[in-house]
Design a protein around this motif. Structure first.
Motif, mmCIF file in Angstrom:
data_model
loop_
_atom_site.group_PDB
_atom_site.id
_atom_site.type_symbol
_atom_site.label_atom_id
_atom_site.label_comp_id
_atom_site.label_asym_id
_atom_site.label_seq_id
_atom_site.Cartn_x
_atom_site.Cartn_y
_atom_site.Cartn_z
ATOM 1 N N GLU A 194 0.882 -1.254 -0.259
ATOM 2 C CA GLU A 194 0.109 0.062 -0.067
ATOM 3 C C GLU A 194 0.854 1.269 -0.024
ATOM 4 N N TYR A 195 2.191 1.193 0.341
ATOM 5 C CA TYR A 195 2.979 2.277 0.514
ATOM 6 C C TYR A 195 3.951 2.362 -0.921
ATOM 7 N N GLU B 158 4.125 3.840 -3.634
ATOM 8 C CA GLU B 158 3.376 4.883 -4.826
ATOM 9 C C GLU B 158 4.675 5.791 -4.854
ATOM 10 N N ASN C 222 5.497 8.367 -2.344
ATOM 11 C CA ASN C 222 6.133 8.217 -0.962
ATOM 12 C C ASN C 222 7.640 7.804 -0.888
ATOM 13 N N ASP D 249 -5.312 -2.364 -6.088
ATOM 14 C CA ASP D 249 -5.247 -0.981 -5.838
ATOM 15 C C ASP D 249 -6.346 -0.803 -4.595
ATOM 16 N N TRP E 66 -4.884 -2.549 -1.710
ATOM 17 C CA TRP E 66 -4.048 -2.262 -0.949
ATOM 18 C C TRP E 66 -4.317 -0.766 -0.413
ATOM 19 N N HIS E 67 -5.783 -0.342 -0.324
ATOM 20 C CA HIS E 67 -6.073 0.878 0.172
ATOM 21 C C HIS E 67 -5.484 2.156 -0.618
ATOM 22 N N ARG E 68 -5.228 1.993 -1.828
ATOM 23 C CA ARG E 68 -4.493 3.214 -2.753
ATOM 24 C C ARG E 68 -5.587 4.289 -2.884
ATOM 25 N N TYR E 69 -7.034 3.876 -2.999
ATOM 26 C CA TYR E 69 -7.956 4.775 -3.352
ATOM 27 C C TYR E 69 -9.312 4.027 -3.076
ATOM 28 N N ASN F 152 -7.495 5.205 -11.022
ATOM 29 C CA ASN F 152 -7.467 6.509 -10.479
ATOM 30 C C ASN F 152 -7.406 7.633 -11.405
ATOM 31 N N ASP G 138 4.140 -2.528 -11.237
ATOM 32 C CA ASP G 138 3.259 -2.563 -9.839
ATOM 33 C C ASP G 138 2.567 -3.609 -9.458
#
Lengths: 75, 529
Positions: free
Chosen positions: A52-53, A55, A58, B162, B165-168, B196, B315
């Motif tokens: 989740e990090y 990106e 970050n 996504d 992974w709680h990205r949005y 997103n 990703d």
């Protein structure tokens, strides 16, 4: 934050990381460098960086990395 | 209906007309209706339920993930929940989320694998049956291969991960999510858009903007030029030579280069058309190309070629593998056993090879695509593993790495590596690839470059001239694009100049486009994936 700059410099020398705000989105570090950075950060600060990090924002500046590290240490 | 057709242009004009005539709040519904119609017209109506179902499964899976998060938060806030109970709740919900994710992934990736591998499995079964003298033949038309399945599966799976992974936050509305999945400019060949970005762009109220219409139109003409004038002309020679028959090595060498140029013009031409079409509707699509032939290394090339696919694999495959607990465990073990250098090489090689093998399988299921994946995985691993040695060698040889000639050499080297990768897949199978190399090494016949033999493989001398000038135009425009916004520059030169260029572009496409017998505009190379 100095330690983060040291880690970044050991991965890629000759970059003024302290004043850089597009470390990943600007292509300074590639995906292989980032995984090295993550391993080093996890060992240095005893944290676990989850997906989740993973990106750009970050990792784009030393401050952003430091914020992420602090957040993970507090969690 | 293909995007390189009058029917598509008519469809686009009608869609744009209705789209801007409708009140702003209904425009996304116009796009959804248009996308559904386009999908049916582009393929078969039987494909439509597959897309609708995939979108529904992913949308409901993401919604369930989000609901589980909300449930957990509520339960954690309940009075009297002690520390142990909180820990148990977190573990329970973590497991529930994981099971939901795996369930949806199995359904979506499973459907993709069934469509991709069923042909291979059926051929193998037919082969086994023939060994026992049982003549079994399965009609290949029974296999359902929904158009764009590789693209929409990746787009939707990316969204699901996504959200996981709680990205949005997840999308609450199924029709909105369906629009993201089936949006007509990206459904057939990508770009593999992120929710997103595209989802947000589709939610913006697009107001009529003349600049968007003109700029989008310019891109469409540029795309038609790349596809019809260059790619389809190159295709005449490439398909003539790559027909499984032996030819002189000199001819194969020419075709290897032309094939590399053809796939770039074909795919980037398609992207120009769909990005232009989307821009006319006020929706920004992600770019898929950034002048890849100017890359100085293979790794850079793949950051500039089919960027949305590379980004997807980075990703959702490379990073998850690299930072997975088993990979970290392996790295720690290796650090105790081997030197720092060896540990680093292994930590790079495993995720790289996995990623590239899967990229190869995404493109095709034959052994040639597996070899293609290994080819790039190994090359990129070597470039990372021996980076220090390469730098020392440059220093030792006194090479000025920032000089223009060295940069040009690096670009040519990268282009040759790309050509080497193409020759693994373009001739059709590994036996044909071996035949190509056999002829290059033992049957070169270099004089065929200088007599008129080269013009007997599908192209005339006039085609050669048109190709030379057209490729030069693309090169000059690409160099300019590296330094400035060409479209802004055209705008600055005034209305007369701009419209003169547009009309010249249309005339060039009409006059010099390849529309001869055997021409099939439907066959965009990347549509087969």
């Amino acid at each position: 934050m100095d330690r983060i700059i040291e880690i970044l410099s050991s991965i890629k020398s000759g970059v003024d990381f302290a004043n850089e705000d597009q470390i990943v989105s600007g292509g300074i570090l590639d995906s292989i460098d980032i995984t090295e950075l993550i391993t080093a950060l996890e060992e240095e600060f005893d944290i676990e960086i989850g997906m989740e990090y993973m990106e750009n924002e970050n990792f784009d500046s030393v401050e952003a990395i430091w914020d992420m590290v602090q957040e993970l240490q507090e969690a | 209906m293909t995007v390189v057709s009058g029917a598509f242009l008519l469809f686009l004009l009608i869609t744009i007309g209705i789209y801007y005539a409708c009140p702003v709040q209904y425009r996304w519904q116009v796009l959804l209706a248009a996308s559904l119609v386009f999908y049916v017209l582009a393929g078969k109506w039987q494909f439509l339920p597959c897309v609708l179902l995939t979108a529904f499964v992913v949308w409901s899976g993401a919604l369930r993930l989000s609901n589980l998060d909300d449930e957990l938060k509520t339960k954690l806030k309940e009075p009297g929940v002690d520390k142990q109970r909180k820990k148990d709740l977190r573990a329970t919900y973590k497991s529930l989320r994981k099971r939901t994710l795996i369930g949806v992934l199995v359904l979506c990736i499973g459907a993709l694998c069934v469509t991709k591998f069923s042909g291979v499995v059926i051929s193998a079964l037919e082969g086994i049956a023939s060994i026992y003298s049982q003549g079994v033949h399965v009609d290949p038309t029974i296999l359902l291969m929904p158009l764009g399945i590789s693209y929409y599966t990746f787009s939707t799976v990316g969204y699901l991960l996504d959200v996981y992974w709680h990205r949005y936050p997840c999308e609450q509305s199924y029709p909105r999510f369906l629009l993201y999945t089936i949006y007509f400019p990206h459904i057939l060949q990508g770009p593999i858009s992120r929710y997103n970005r595209l989802g947000a762009s589709l939610k913006l109220d697009a107001h009529f903007d003349e600049r968007n219409l003109v700029h989008g139109g310019e891109r469409i003409i540029w795309g038609f030029f790349k596809k019809l004038v260059i790619a389809d002309r190159l295709n005449l020679m490439v398909t003539t030579v790559y027909n499984g028959e032996p030819h002189a090595g000199s001819i194969f060498l020419v075709v290897m280069v032309l094939d590399a140029l053809m796939i770039y013009m074909d795919f980037s031409g398609y992207m120009e058309i769909v990005c232009g079409a989307s821009q006319m509707l006020g929706v920004e699509l992600e770019e898929n190309f950034n002048h890849p032939f100017f890359s100085r290394s293979v790794a850079e090339f793949w950051r500039r070629w089919h960027m949305t696919l590379g980004g997807w694999f980075k990703d959702y495959v490379y990073y998850p593998v690299s930072v997975s607990s088993w990979m970290k465990k392996l790295n720690r073990k290796n650090a105790q056993r081997f030197s720092k250098r060896v540990t680093r090489v292994i930590s790079v090689a495993i995720p790289c090879l996995i990623t590239w093998m899967l990229t190869g399988l995404w493109h095709g299921t034959g052994p040639n695509y597996v070899c293609w994946g290994i080819y790039y995985g190994v090359l990129i691993t070597i470039s990372v593993a021996f980076q220090e040695e390469f730098e020392q060698l440059d220093e030792h040889l006194g090479i000025n790495v920032e000089s223009r000639s060295w940069k040009l050499f690096q670009m040519l080297r990268t282009f040759c590596i790309f050509v080497g990768g193409r020759v693994l897949t373009s001739p059709g199978n590994l036996a044909n690839t071996a035949m190509v190399f056999r002829n290059i090494f033992f049957n070169l016949q270099p004089w065929q470059w200088f007599d008129d033999s080269i013009w007997t493989y599908g192209l005339t001398r006039d085609d050669g001239h048109i190709l030379f000038i057209s490729l030069l135009v693309v090169l000059v425009v690409s160099i300019m694009q590296e330094r400035m916004s060409v479209r802004d520059e055209i705008d600055r030169r005034g209305t007369l100049f701009k419209w003169a260029l547009i009309y010249i572009g249309i005339i060039v496409v009409i006059v010099f486009g390849v529309y001869g017998p055997g021409y099939d505009a439907a066959k965009f190379i990347y549509m087969q994936y």
